[in-house]
Design a protein around this motif. Structure first.
Motif, PDB file in Angstrom:
ATOM      1  N   LYS A 128      66.264 105.129-100.999  1.00 27.60           N
ATOM      2  CA  LYS A 128      67.017 104.075-100.308  1.00 27.60           C
ATOM      3  C   LYS A 128      68.445 104.528-100.025  1.00 27.60           C
ATOM      4  N   SER A 129      69.023 105.268-100.965  1.00 28.64           N
ATOM      5  CA  SER A 129      70.396 105.764-100.773  1.00 28.64           C
ATOM      6  C   SER A 129      70.487 106.664 -99.552  1.00 28.64           C
ATOM      7  N   GLN A 130      69.467 107.503 -99.349  1.00 33.20           N
ATOM      8  CA  GLN A 130      69.458 108.396 -98.191  1.00 33.20           C
ATOM      9  C   GLN A 130      69.361 107.607 -96.890  1.00 33.20           C
ATOM     10  N   VAL A 131      68.488 106.606 -96.871  1.00 38.43           N
ATOM     11  CA  VAL A 131      68.329 105.789 -95.663  1.00 38.43           C
ATOM     12  C   VAL A 131      69.623 105.041 -95.350  1.00 38.43           C
ATOM     13  N   PHE A 132      70.210 104.385 -96.377  1.00 37.49           N
ATOM     14  CA  PHE A 132      71.473 103.678 -96.166  1.00 37.49           C
ATOM     15  C   PHE A 132      72.575 104.643 -95.760  1.00 37.49           C
ATOM     16  N   GLY A 133      72.593 105.810 -96.416  1.00 40.86           N
ATOM     17  CA  GLY A 133      73.613 106.806 -96.090  1.00 40.86           C
ATOM     18  C   GLY A 133      73.512 107.270 -94.652  1.00 40.86           C
ATOM     19  N   LEU A 134      72.285 107.512 -94.188  1.00 40.43           N
ATOM     20  CA  LEU A 134      72.065 107.928 -92.796  1.00 40.43           C
ATOM     21  C   LEU A 134      72.568 106.875 -91.824  1.00 40.43           C
ATOM     22  N   LEU A 135      72.185 105.620 -92.070  1.00 43.41           N
ATOM     23  CA  LEU A 135      72.569 104.534 -91.165  1.00 43.41           C
ATOM     24  C   LEU A 135      74.082 104.347 -91.133  1.00 43.41           C
ATOM     25  N   TYR A 281      90.278 106.151 -87.823  1.00 41.00           N
ATOM     26  CA  TYR A 281      90.349 106.179 -89.280  1.00 41.00           C
ATOM     27  C   TYR A 281      89.166 105.435 -89.899  1.00 41.00           C
ATOM     28  N   LEU A 282      88.806 104.302 -89.293  1.00 39.04           N
ATOM     29  CA  LEU A 282      87.685 103.518 -89.799  1.00 39.04           C
ATOM     30  C   LEU A 282      86.380 104.314 -89.677  1.00 39.04           C
ATOM     31  N   GLY A 283      86.184 104.967 -88.529  1.00 36.43           N
ATOM     32  CA  GLY A 283      84.990 105.783 -88.326  1.00 36.43           C
ATOM     33  C   GLY A 283      84.900 106.917 -89.326  1.00 36.43           C
ATOM     34  N   MET A 284      86.028 107.592 -89.584  1.00 35.51           N
ATOM     35  CA  MET A 284      86.045 108.695 -90.553  1.00 35.51           C
ATOM     36  C   MET A 284      85.679 108.203 -91.952  1.00 35.51           C
ATOM     37  N   GLY A 285      86.234 107.060 -92.339  1.00 35.56           N
ATOM     38  CA  GLY A 285      85.950 106.508 -93.663  1.00 35.56           C
ATOM     39  C   GLY A 285      84.488 106.141 -93.827  1.00 35.56           C
ATOM     40  N   ILE A 286      83.912 105.532 -92.786  1.00 32.53           N
ATOM     41  CA  ILE A 286      82.499 105.146 -92.828  1.00 32.53           C
ATOM     42  C   ILE A 286      81.605 106.378 -92.927  1.00 32.53           C
ATOM     43  N   ILE A 287      81.943 107.427 -92.187  1.00 30.72           N
ATOM     44  CA  ILE A 287      81.169 108.683 -92.244  1.00 30.72           C
ATOM     45  C   ILE A 287      81.164 109.254 -93.660  1.00 30.72           C
ATOM     46  N   LEU A 288      82.336 109.313 -94.283  1.00 31.58           N
ATOM     47  CA  LEU A 288      82.435 109.890 -95.629  1.00 31.58           C
ATOM     48  C   LEU A 288      81.650 109.056 -96.639  1.00 31.58           C
ATOM     49  N   LEU A 289      81.664 107.731 -96.473  1.00 32.43           N
ATOM     50  CA  LEU A 289      80.883 106.853 -97.352  1.00 32.43           C
ATOM     51  C   LEU A 289      79.400 107.135 -97.180  1.00 32.43           C
ATOM     52  N   GLY A 290      78.972 107.280 -95.938  1.00 33.68           N
ATOM     53  CA  GLY A 290      77.565 107.559 -95.672  1.00 33.68           C
ATOM     54  C   GLY A 290      77.115 108.872 -96.271  1.00 33.68           C
ATOM     55  N   ILE A 291      77.932 109.915 -96.132  1.00 35.55           N
ATOM     56  CA  ILE A 291      77.565 111.220 -96.693  1.00 35.55           C
ATOM     57  C   ILE A 291      77.543 111.180 -98.209  1.00 35.55           C
TER      58      ILE A 291
END
Length: 297
Positions: A128-135, A281-291
């Protein structure tokens, strides 16, 4: 137990640092490609960088040739074709046919195909973490890309399908290296794979292009340097590093470098006079959270 935990933490830190390194050199490679594409056609661009990468890593292939398991040769050839040669041709072709927003968005589907192919054909467990992370990471990537100058995503462009083919190839190769070739050193995987496809590239360049004539012209000396950088660093060294990250982390995490590339492009834009707004900045933060979620055990 503590030693195992400590080793795992070191590998995670190493994975993140190397992922950032890959994002930087791959993100900046687009600048070199833009300078080359006006003089060299797509076939020359794709085959040229792979040919140079093969030469650069040849000494390691020669050094390890006696250690190579002949049964692994077909797998190494498939890795070379799907991970390097075919995508290099595709991105050489679509480079001037797609706007940067669409190309960046489609490239960010790579981790999705890594996950799906791993689950379907390599018996990899999808969490589930991988799926959420991808999205989450894909959402951040999309936000970051669309916060740039071009807001158009023309999915009707026929060249968009070619990029999807390339990302499927990347997804297959990531699983091949992470699973089927996991017991082989990254430098051995990279050197033999690139020698195989580099040889194919040499004959393509020799018999179907004017590459060797053009690259040796005095007025193209600067472009020769760009080609060397693309071949040696962006294709050769990067291949070794990427294969190493695949082995110490996971194929899905390693492929998430495609989410970091838009961050590199955004930061590079600062030095070119572009403005960064809150959405960046928001996009960068969301990307890092996903990874982060992608790499969560």
């Amino acid at each position: 137990m503590s030693n195992s935990l400590e080793t795992n933490e070191k590998d995670q830190l190493k994975s993140w640092l190397l992922l950032i390194f890959l994002a930087v050199i791959w993100g900046l490679s687009f600048i070199l490609v833009k300078k080359i594409v006006h003089t060299f056609i797509a076939v020359e661009l794709g085959a040229g960088r792979i040919f140079i990468a093969g030469i650069a890593l040849a000494p390691w292939a020669i050094k390890n040739i006696k250690k190579l398991d002949s049964k692994k040769i077909p797998t190494l050839i498939v890795s070379g074709l799907t991970g390097y040669l075919i995508p290099a041709f595709i991105f050489g072709i679509v480079g001037s046919k797609l706007n940067s927003s669409l190309a960046g968005t489609l490239n960010a589907t790579t981790p999705l195909f890594v996950l799906v192919i791993g689950g379907l054909f390599f018996h990899k467990r999808i969490t589930k973490s991988q799926v959420f992370g991808l999205l989450i990471a894909f959402t951040g990537s999309l936000l970051l890309i669309l916060s740039g100058g071009t807001h158009s995503l023309d999915f009707n462009n026929p060249y968009a399908l070619l990029v999807i083919v390339a990302t499927i190839m990347y997804g297959l190769n990531a699983n091949i290296v992470g699973v089927s070739l996991s017991g082989i050193k990254p430098i051995v995987i990279s050197s033999f794979s690139l020698i195989f496809v580099g040889t194919i590239s040499f004959f393509i360049l020799l018999f179907s292009t004017d590459f060797f004539h053009k690259i040796l012209l005095e007025e193209n000396r600067t472009l020769l340097i760009y080609f060397l950088l693309l071949g040696v660093i962006n294709s050769g060294i990067a291949a070794v590093v990427y294969n190493y990250v695949l082995q110490i982390s996971s194929p899905v995490f390693a492929s998430s470098v495609t989410y970091l590339i838009p961050i590199v492009a955004t930061i590079a834009g600062l030095f070119d006079g572009e403005t960064i707004v809150i959405w960046h900045y928001l996009g960068m933060g969301i990307i890092l959270l996903g990874i982060y979620l992608l790499n969560k055990k």
